[in-house]
Scaffold this active site. Structure first.
Site, PDB file in Angstrom:
ATOM      1  N   LYS A  76       2.465  -4.021   6.359  1.00  0.00           N
ATOM      2  CA  LYS A  76       2.776  -4.099   4.930  1.00  0.00           C
ATOM      3  C   LYS A  76       4.278  -3.972   4.681  1.00  0.00           C
ATOM      4  O   LYS A  76       4.823  -4.621   3.786  1.00  0.00           O
ATOM      5  CB  LYS A  76       2.004  -3.016   4.164  1.00  0.00           C
ATOM      6  N   SER A 109       0.857  -1.188   0.000  1.00  0.00           N
ATOM      7  CA  SER A 109       0.000   0.000   0.000  1.00  0.00           C
ATOM      8  C   SER A 109       0.891   1.234   0.000  1.00  0.00           C
ATOM      9  O   SER A 109       2.008   1.207   0.544  1.00  0.00           O
ATOM     10  CB  SER A 109      -0.839  -0.011   1.279  1.00  0.00           C
ATOM     11  N   SER A 110       0.373   2.333  -0.539  1.00  0.00           N
ATOM     12  CA  SER A 110       1.173   3.564  -0.563  1.00  0.00           C
ATOM     13  C   SER A 110       1.376   4.130   0.844  1.00  0.00           C
ATOM     14  O   SER A 110       2.233   4.995   1.037  1.00  0.00           O
ATOM     15  CB  SER A 110       0.511   4.610  -1.462  1.00  0.00           C
ATOM     16  N   CYS A 111       0.611   3.630   1.835  1.00  0.00           N
ATOM     17  CA  CYS A 111       0.791   4.166   3.190  1.00  0.00           C
ATOM     18  C   CYS A 111       2.053   3.642   3.863  1.00  0.00           C
ATOM     19  O   CYS A 111       2.352   4.040   4.983  1.00  0.00           O
ATOM     20  CB  CYS A 111      -0.443   3.934   4.049  1.00  0.00           C
ATOM     21  N   TYR A 130      -1.188  -0.660  10.008  1.00  0.00           N
ATOM     22  CA  TYR A 130      -1.321  -1.322   8.703  1.00  0.00           C
ATOM     23  C   TYR A 130      -0.016  -1.158   7.911  1.00  0.00           C
ATOM     24  O   TYR A 130       0.469  -2.107   7.288  1.00  0.00           O
ATOM     25  CB  TYR A 130      -2.494  -0.676   7.969  1.00  0.00           C
ATOM     26  N   HIS A 132     -13.126   3.050   2.539  1.00  0.00           N
ATOM     27  CA  HIS A 132     -12.273   4.117   2.013  1.00  0.00           C
ATOM     28  C   HIS A 132     -13.158   5.212   1.435  1.00  0.00           C
ATOM     29  O   HIS A 132     -14.348   5.013   1.210  1.00  0.00           O
ATOM     30  CB  HIS A 132     -11.349   3.563   0.921  1.00  0.00           C
TER      31      HIS A 132
HETATM   32  O1  GFB Z   1      -9.803   6.655   1.741  1.00  0.00           O
HETATM   33  P1  GFB Z   1      -9.266   7.061   3.057  1.00  0.00           P
HETATM   34  O2  GFB Z   1      -9.939   6.503   4.250  1.00  0.00           O
HETATM   35  O3  GFB Z   1      -7.749   6.696   3.022  1.00  0.00           O
HETATM   36  O4  GFB Z   1      -9.374   8.660   3.193  1.00  0.00           O
HETATM   37  P2  GFB Z   1      -6.305   7.340   3.328  1.00  0.00           P
HETATM   38  C1  GFB Z   1      -8.846   9.530   2.247  1.00  0.00           C
HETATM   39  C2  GFB Z   1      -9.198  10.964   2.583  1.00  0.00           C
HETATM   40  O5  GFB Z   1     -10.598  11.148   2.375  1.00  0.00           O
HETATM   41  C3  GFB Z   1      -8.924  11.397   4.030  1.00  0.00           C
HETATM   42  C4  GFB Z   1     -11.165  11.814   3.471  1.00  0.00           C
HETATM   43  O6  GFB Z   1      -8.424  12.713   4.024  1.00  0.00           O
HETATM   44  C5  GFB Z   1     -10.317  11.357   4.659  1.00  0.00           C
HETATM   45  O7  GFB Z   1     -10.459  12.248   5.752  1.00  0.00           O
HETATM   46  N1  GFB Z   1     -12.596  11.474   3.574  1.00  0.00           N
HETATM   47  C6  GFB Z   1     -13.621  12.341   3.372  1.00  0.00           C
HETATM   48  C7  GFB Z   1     -13.121  10.280   3.901  1.00  0.00           C
HETATM   49  N2  GFB Z   1     -14.801  11.747   3.600  1.00  0.00           N
HETATM   50  C8  GFB Z   1     -14.526  10.457   3.923  1.00  0.00           C
HETATM   51  C9  GFB Z   1     -15.343   9.337   4.265  1.00  0.00           C
HETATM   52  O8  GFB Z   1     -16.553   9.405   4.335  1.00  0.00           O
HETATM   53  N3  GFB Z   1     -14.686   8.152   4.501  1.00  0.00           N
HETATM   54  C10 GFB Z   1     -13.333   8.050   4.451  1.00  0.00           C
HETATM   55  N4  GFB Z   1     -12.761   6.841   4.669  1.00  0.00           N
HETATM   56  N5  GFB Z   1     -12.531   9.096   4.168  1.00  0.00           N
HETATM   57  C11 GFB Z   1      -5.822   4.908   3.801  1.00  0.00           C
HETATM   58  C12 GFB Z   1      -5.197   4.074   4.856  1.00  0.00           C
HETATM   59  O9  GFB Z   1      -5.590   6.215   4.099  1.00  0.00           O
HETATM   60  O10 GFB Z   1      -5.254   4.655   2.559  1.00  0.00           O
HETATM   61  C13 GFB Z   1      -5.211   2.662   4.475  1.00  0.00           C
HETATM   62  O11 GFB Z   1      -5.840   4.325   6.074  1.00  0.00           O
HETATM   63  C14 GFB Z   1      -4.788   2.417   3.057  1.00  0.00           C
HETATM   64  O12 GFB Z   1      -4.384   2.004   5.343  1.00  0.00           O
HETATM   65  C15 GFB Z   1      -5.404   3.382   2.092  1.00  0.00           C
HETATM   66  O13 GFB Z   1      -3.397   2.476   2.970  1.00  0.00           O
HETATM   67  C16 GFB Z   1      -4.860   3.278   0.697  1.00  0.00           C
HETATM   68  O14 GFB Z   1      -5.664   7.622   2.025  1.00  0.00           O
HETATM   69  O15 GFB Z   1      -6.325   8.492   4.273  1.00  0.00           O
END
Ligand code: GFB
Length: 324
Positions: free
Chosen positions: A147, A114-116, A143, A186
């Site tokens: 990874k 994952s890119s994280c 996570y 996500h």
């Molecule tokens: O997709 P997401 O949860 O992944 O969130 P990350 C991306 C961005 O979208 C963050 C915003 O800035 C969130 O605050 N966001 C806005 C939301 N509304 C929402 C919502 O309703 N739900 C969610 N989930 N986000 C993940 C990692 O980080 O990236 C994982 O936590 C994984 O481990 C994945 O690596 C690829 O990009 O922040």
């Protein structure tokens, strides 16, 4: 240790670990057009968190190729709230699958990261060489550590035993078969669902988490599955390899794009009590591009087909409210 292979998948037995997830199911769809035998195992048949049964299953089914797409995954809130599962379950499954693959002598293993895994403030666009150069983003460090351990296992088996195990790091993925859990998903799945429900309810506003300013790069999962097959055939190295689309935008712009695809015309509000996560996460995908692969789904058409699949009920945690 680094080089390009010309691996032929034709006639091979390919085990997709984690075939029910968004990425695993895209891999199974993509592999259908290769002349190979795809092996899958339901959770009732095989629990990958158990060492002995995993080894026994692999011994009995003898794959020549293993794609390690099994993982406990989730969005920013799930990562933040379930550090034990995101760290321990993922470590267990990685150890079991990678170790058993070595024991039975698989020819090739592809580990999905994952890119994280990259530092919170990595230099952008993020090259593979940024790994372990700085502190991780705290919302997903559990996570990320799991990874990183997985990719290190692949490197260790390659170094000590010459096993042809490779690792791929996708950017943020979306598409068919996503997890639509309202809190644990996500951002793409969360917003598709939220805008759809708001459209049906004729709600005047929809709330998006965070400030809307973080930058994310989005890649359609079917493009990613295609990249994985490309790498299985063409890539052999101890260096992990990034896969991105170059489609980078702010979360506010992404939310507006989802609203447009769904046909929601109300106002967007931002809940700044929710975490933003890392401020920017754009992968440098020049290495895979130099090998001859690139993504070919536009964000707009990818979101449109993801929404279509959502309406058909493809995905987990979906009880889609019917249109009135
Ligand atoms: O997709 P997401 O949860 O992944 O969130 P990350 C991306 C961005 O979208 C963050 C915003 O800035 C969130 O605050 N966001 C806005 C939301 N509304 C929402 C919502 O309703 N739900 C969610 N989930 N986000 C993940 C990692 O980080 O990236 C994982 O936590 C994984 O481990 C994945 O690596 C690829 O990009 O922040």
């Amino acid at each position: 240790m680094t080089g390009v292979s010309n691996y032929d998948l034709a006639g091979k037995r390919v085990f997709v670990a984690g075939h029910r997830g968004m990425v695993g199911s895209a891999l199974v769809r993509r592999l259908a057009s290769e002349n190979c035998t795809v092996l899958i195992a339901d959770r009732r048949e095989l629990d990958l968190t158990k060492e002995e049964p995993t080894l026994r299953w692999l011994e009995a089914n003898r794959p020549e190729v293993v794609v390690h797409a099994a993982a406990k995954v989730g969005g920013i809130a799930a990562n933040n709230n379930f550090p034990v599962e995101f760290l321990c379950d993922n470590l267990e499954v990685e150890l079991n699958v990678i170790r058993a693959s070595h024991t039975i002598g698989v020819q090739r293993l592809l580990f999905l990261g994952s890119s994280c895994i990259y530092p919170k403030y990595a230099k952008q666009p993020i090259a593979e060489s940024e790994l372990l150069t700085g502190p991780l983003e705290p919302t997903n460090e559990w996570y990320a550590i799991a990874k990183i351990a997985g990719l290190k296992m692949c490197q260790a088996y390659r170094r000590q035993y010459g096993d042809d195990f490779i690792s791929v790091m996708p950017t943020n993925l979306y598409g068919r078969g996503d997890n639509y859990h309202p809190d644990h998903s996500h951002v793409p799945a969360a917003l598709i669902r939220r805008f759809h429900e708001a459209k049906l309810a004729k709600a005047p506003t929809v709330t998006v988490w965070g400030t809307g300013t973080p930058l994310r790069e989005f890649l359609n999962v079917d493009d990613f599955a295609d990249a994985c097959i490309f790498l299985l055939k063409n890539y052999s190295s101890d260096l992990p390899i990034n896969v991105g689309s170059g489609n980078e935008l702010t979360i506010a712009d992404f939310a507006a794009a989802v609203a447009e695809v769904v046909g929601y015309e109300g106002k967007l509000l931002f809940d700044t009590s929710k975490p933003d996560g890392t401020p920017r996460k754009l992968l440098d995908s020049s290495r895979i591009r130099a090998l001859g692969w690139r993504a070919n789904t536009s964000l707009r058409s990818g979101l449109a087909s993801a929404y279509e699949d959502f309406l058909k009920g493809y995905g987990r945690h979906l009880e889609v409210p019917a249109a009135s």
